[in-house]
Design a protein around this motif. Sequence first.
Motif, PDB file in Angstrom:
ATOM      1  N   VAL A  75       0.855  -1.230  -0.002  1.00 27.88           N
ATOM      2  CA  VAL A  75       0.089   0.106  -0.132  1.00 27.88           C
ATOM      3  C   VAL A  75       0.867   1.004  -0.211  1.00 27.88           C
ATOM      4  CG1 VAL A  75      -1.981   1.179   1.154  1.00 27.88           C
ATOM      5  CG2 VAL A  75      -1.521  -1.163   1.320  1.00 27.88           C
ATOM      6  N   ALA A  76       1.158   1.906  -1.324  1.00 34.23           N
ATOM      7  CA  ALA A  76       1.762   3.212  -1.089  1.00 34.23           C
ATOM      8  C   ALA A  76       1.345   3.876  -2.316  1.00 34.23           C
ATOM      9  CB  ALA A  76       3.282   2.638  -1.602  1.00 34.23           C
ATOM     10  N   PRO A  77       1.628   5.269  -2.384  1.00 35.40           N
ATOM     11  CA  PRO A  77       1.071   6.220  -3.468  1.00 35.40           C
ATOM     12  C   PRO A  77       1.702   5.766  -4.749  1.00 35.40           C
ATOM     13  CG  PRO A  77       1.840   7.394  -1.771  1.00 35.40           C
ATOM     14  CD  PRO A  77       2.239   5.995  -1.020  1.00 35.40           C
ATOM     15  N   HIS A  78       3.256   5.560  -4.710  1.00 38.84           N
ATOM     16  CA  HIS A  78       3.862   5.463  -5.849  1.00 38.84           C
ATOM     17  C   HIS A  78       4.723   4.109  -5.720  1.00 38.84           C
ATOM     18  CE1 HIS A  78       3.362   9.580  -7.159  1.00 38.84           C
ATOM     19  NE2 HIS A  78       3.803   9.918  -5.893  1.00 38.84           N
ATOM     20  N   VAL A  79       4.532   3.390  -6.892  1.00 33.88           N
ATOM     21  CA  VAL A  79       4.880   1.829  -6.575  1.00 33.88           C
ATOM     22  C   VAL A  79       5.431   1.477  -7.877  1.00 33.88           C
ATOM     23  CG1 VAL A  79       4.406  -0.531  -6.188  1.00 33.88           C
ATOM     24  CG2 VAL A  79       3.228   1.439  -5.041  1.00 33.88           C
ATOM     25  N   ILE A  80       7.023   1.051  -8.003  1.00 33.98           N
ATOM     26  CA  ILE A  80       7.695   0.633  -9.027  1.00 33.98           C
ATOM     27  C   ILE A  80       8.127  -0.786  -8.767  1.00 33.98           C
ATOM     28  CG2 ILE A  80       9.493   1.357 -10.311  1.00 33.98           C
ATOM     29  CD1 ILE A  80       9.574   4.064  -9.453  1.00 33.98           C
ATOM     30  N   VAL A  81       7.505  -1.591  -9.635  1.00 32.18           N
ATOM     31  CA  VAL A  81       7.925  -3.096  -9.510  1.00 32.18           C
ATOM     32  C   VAL A  81       8.562  -3.586 -10.735  1.00 32.18           C
ATOM     33  CG1 VAL A  81       6.993  -5.355  -9.293  1.00 32.18           C
ATOM     34  CG2 VAL A  81       5.923  -3.435  -8.062  1.00 32.18           C
ATOM     35  N   ASN A  82       9.750  -4.013 -10.570  1.00 31.91           N
ATOM     36  CA  ASN A  82      10.461  -4.830 -11.503  1.00 31.91           C
ATOM     37  C   ASN A  82      10.972  -6.334 -11.009  1.00 31.91           C
ATOM     38  OD1 ASN A  82      11.621  -5.421 -14.020  1.00 31.91           O
ATOM     39  ND2 ASN A  82      13.552  -4.463 -13.373  1.00 31.91           N
ATOM     40  N   GLY A  83      10.386  -6.416  -9.807  1.00 34.73           N
ATOM     41  CA  GLY A  83      10.544  -8.000  -9.241  1.00 34.73           C
ATOM     42  C   GLY A  83       9.330  -8.725  -8.967  1.00 34.73           C
ATOM     43  N   THR A  84       9.134  -9.399  -7.909  1.00 34.78           N
ATOM     44  CA  THR A  84       7.929 -10.373  -7.697  1.00 34.78           C
ATOM     45  C   THR A  84       7.130  -9.741  -6.437  1.00 34.78           C
ATOM     46  OG1 THR A  84       9.511 -12.231  -8.592  1.00 34.78           O
ATOM     47  CG2 THR A  84       7.455 -12.658  -7.271  1.00 34.78           C
ATOM     48  N   VAL A  85       5.890  -9.948  -6.666  1.00 34.62           N
ATOM     49  CA  VAL A  85       5.044  -9.644  -5.523  1.00 34.62           C
ATOM     50  C   VAL A  85       4.040 -10.998  -5.426  1.00 34.62           C
ATOM     51  CG1 VAL A  85       3.287  -8.020  -4.570  1.00 34.62           C
ATOM     52  CG2 VAL A  85       5.349  -7.234  -5.819  1.00 34.62           C
ATOM     53  N   HIS A  86       3.811 -11.261  -4.262  1.00 32.92           N
ATOM     54  CA  HIS A  86       2.793 -12.190  -3.971  1.00 32.92           C
ATOM     55  C   HIS A  86       1.848 -11.698  -3.096  1.00 32.92           C
ATOM     56  CE1 HIS A  86       4.570 -15.851  -5.865  1.00 32.92           C
ATOM     57  NE2 HIS A  86       5.675 -15.281  -5.582  1.00 32.92           N
ATOM     58  N   GLY A  87       0.836 -10.876  -3.549  1.00 34.24           N
ATOM     59  CA  GLY A  87      -0.126 -10.020  -2.552  1.00 34.24           C
ATOM     60  C   GLY A  87      -0.713  -8.930  -3.673  1.00 34.24           C
ATOM     61  N   ASP A  88      -1.667  -8.294  -3.033  1.00 33.56           N
ATOM     62  CA  ASP A  88      -2.269  -7.198  -3.473  1.00 33.56           C
ATOM     63  C   ASP A  88      -1.524  -6.110  -3.653  1.00 33.56           C
ATOM     64  OD1 ASP A  88      -4.327  -8.940  -3.944  1.00 33.56           O
ATOM     65  OD2 ASP A  88      -5.801  -8.255  -2.632  1.00 33.56           O
ATOM     66  N   VAL A  89      -1.538  -4.971  -4.437  1.00 36.62           N
ATOM     67  CA  VAL A  89      -1.038  -3.934  -4.755  1.00 36.62           C
ATOM     68  C   VAL A  89      -1.676  -2.997  -4.840  1.00 36.62           C
ATOM     69  CG1 VAL A  89       0.689  -2.579  -6.367  1.00 36.62           C
ATOM     70  CG2 VAL A  89       1.087  -4.961  -5.860  1.00 36.62           C
ATOM     71  N   TYR A  90      -1.736  -1.681  -3.980  1.00 35.89           N
ATOM     72  CA  TYR A  90      -2.283  -0.621  -3.900  1.00 35.89           C
ATOM     73  C   TYR A  90      -1.884   0.588  -3.936  1.00 35.89           C
ATOM     74  CZ  TYR A  90      -5.864  -3.849  -1.485  1.00 35.89           C
ATOM     75  OH  TYR A  90      -6.715  -4.817  -1.272  1.00 35.89           O
ATOM     76  N   ALA A  91      -1.649   1.046  -5.127  1.00 35.63           N
ATOM     77  CA  ALA A  91      -1.030   2.118  -5.848  1.00 35.63           C
ATOM     78  C   ALA A  91      -2.004   3.288  -5.758  1.00 35.63           C
ATOM     79  CB  ALA A  91      -0.188   1.866  -6.838  1.00 35.63           C
ATOM     80  N   SER A  92      -1.893   4.135  -4.904  1.00 33.63           N
ATOM     81  CA  SER A  92      -2.931   5.302  -4.895  1.00 33.63           C
ATOM     82  C   SER A  92      -2.829   6.440  -6.129  1.00 33.63           C
ATOM     83  CB  SER A  92      -3.306   5.976  -3.685  1.00 33.63           C
ATOM     84  OG  SER A  92      -2.011   6.597  -3.294  1.00 33.63           O
ATOM     85  N   THR A  93      -1.571   6.783  -6.346  1.00 35.53           N
ATOM     86  CA  THR A  93      -1.076   7.692  -7.514  1.00 35.53           C
ATOM     87  C   THR A  93      -0.638   7.070  -8.505  1.00 35.53           C
ATOM     88  OG1 THR A  93      -0.623   9.235  -5.591  1.00 35.53           O
ATOM     89  CG2 THR A  93       0.145   9.672  -7.858  1.00 35.53           C
ATOM     90  N   HIS A  94       0.461   6.204  -8.596  1.00 29.97           N
ATOM     91  CA  HIS A  94       1.096   5.956  -9.877  1.00 29.97           C
ATOM     92  C   HIS A  94       1.820   4.418  -9.524  1.00 29.97           C
ATOM     93  CE1 HIS A  94       4.927   5.748 -12.257  1.00 29.97           C
ATOM     94  NE2 HIS A  94       4.152   5.934 -12.961  1.00 29.97           N
ATOM     95  N   LEU A  95       1.625   3.578 -10.571  1.00 28.49           N
ATOM     96  CA  LEU A  95       2.292   2.243 -10.707  1.00 28.49           C
ATOM     97  C   LEU A  95       2.770   2.043 -11.953  1.00 28.49           C
ATOM     98  CD1 LEU A  95       2.373  -0.545  -9.543  1.00 28.49           C
ATOM     99  CD2 LEU A  95       0.373  -1.155 -10.493  1.00 28.49           C
ATOM    100  N   GLU A  96       4.100   1.664 -11.607  1.00 29.67           N
ATOM    101  CA  GLU A  96       5.020   1.152 -12.774  1.00 29.67           C
ATOM    102  C   GLU A  96       5.399  -0.035 -12.598  1.00 29.67           C
ATOM    103  OE1 GLU A  96       8.279   3.919 -13.673  1.00 29.67           O
ATOM    104  OE2 GLU A  96       9.333   2.285 -14.803  1.00 29.67           O
ATOM    105  N   LEU A  97       5.041  -0.943 -13.777  1.00 31.87           N
ATOM    106  CA  LEU A  97       5.300  -2.548 -13.971  1.00 31.87           C
ATOM    107  C   LEU A  97       6.484  -2.295 -14.874  1.00 31.87           C
ATOM    108  CD1 LEU A  97       1.737  -3.988 -13.492  1.00 31.87           C
ATOM    109  CD2 LEU A  97       3.562  -3.493 -11.779  1.00 31.87           C
ATOM    110  N   ALA A  98       7.593  -2.690 -14.559  1.00 30.48           N
ATOM    111  CA  ALA A  98       8.811  -2.940 -15.422  1.00 30.48           C
ATOM    112  C   ALA A  98       8.681  -4.049 -16.124  1.00 30.48           C
ATOM    113  CB  ALA A  98      10.289  -2.652 -14.746  1.00 30.48           C
ATOM    114  N   GLU A  99       9.348  -4.571 -17.152  1.00 29.77           N
ATOM    115  CA  GLU A  99       9.748  -5.614 -17.992  1.00 29.77           C
ATOM    116  C   GLU A  99       9.715  -7.050 -16.978  1.00 29.77           C
ATOM    117  OE1 GLU A  99      14.097  -5.681 -19.281  1.00 29.77           O
ATOM    118  OE2 GLU A  99      12.613  -4.972 -20.824  1.00 29.77           O
ATOM    119  N   LYS A 100      10.349  -6.912 -16.150  1.00 31.98           N
ATOM    120  CA  LYS A 100      10.560  -8.364 -15.296  1.00 31.98           C
ATOM    121  C   LYS A 100       9.549  -8.326 -14.029  1.00 31.98           C
ATOM    122  CE  LYS A 100      14.911  -9.044 -16.989  1.00 31.98           C
ATOM    123  NZ  LYS A 100      16.482  -9.464 -16.780  1.00 31.98           N
ATOM    124  N   ALA A 101       8.521  -7.523 -14.017  1.00 36.10           N
ATOM    125  CA  ALA A 101       7.578  -7.388 -12.885  1.00 36.10           C
ATOM    126  C   ALA A 101       6.742  -8.664 -12.943  1.00 36.10           C
ATOM    127  CB  ALA A 101       6.852  -5.988 -12.967  1.00 36.10           C
TER     128      ALA A 101
END
Length: 157
Positions: free
Chosen positions: A69-95
């Motif tokens: 849970v964060a306003p700005h989230v940038i992911v290029n790795g692995t997440v096992h769970g829900d993502v709450y990005a209130s402002t901006h979410l960036e999913l890079a190529e290896k996300a």
Amino acid sequence: MLGKKKQKPRRPSGHFDTLVSSRTTVEGDVHFSGGLHVDGTIRGRVVAEEGGDAVLRVSEVGSVEGDIVAPHVIVNGTVHGDVYASTHLELAEKASIHGNVYYNLIEMAMGASVNGSLVHQNEPVGLLGRDKHQASARVADEAKAEDHGDTAVPDKE
């Protein structure tokens, strides 16, 4: 020089106050403000301070096993769970996200994967409350179905 424009950064670049290195595993919830860069593993929820402009970045070698849970989230790795990005979410190529993604603005590179629902939101607080309400309603429906010997069928959204 003529013809060269200086490009503005598209997202808050900021600096990262906290680093979870690649040889580190954090067990439990993490609450942060400012910037958090994850090269290691976090097993627990990662929650930014409310009202701030916090940035979470999960690198190519980083992973989070819990909700974010964060306003700005940038992911290029692995997440096992829900993502709450209130402002901006960036999913890079290896996300790789195994969970639902709640976003306001999303940027997704070719190669990124989401195994869950993409849910656009304007007000994250209302959506978070709705999600909890739906989860408790599903539990109540399943309990009711078990009492009657029926099988609960989840609602389609």
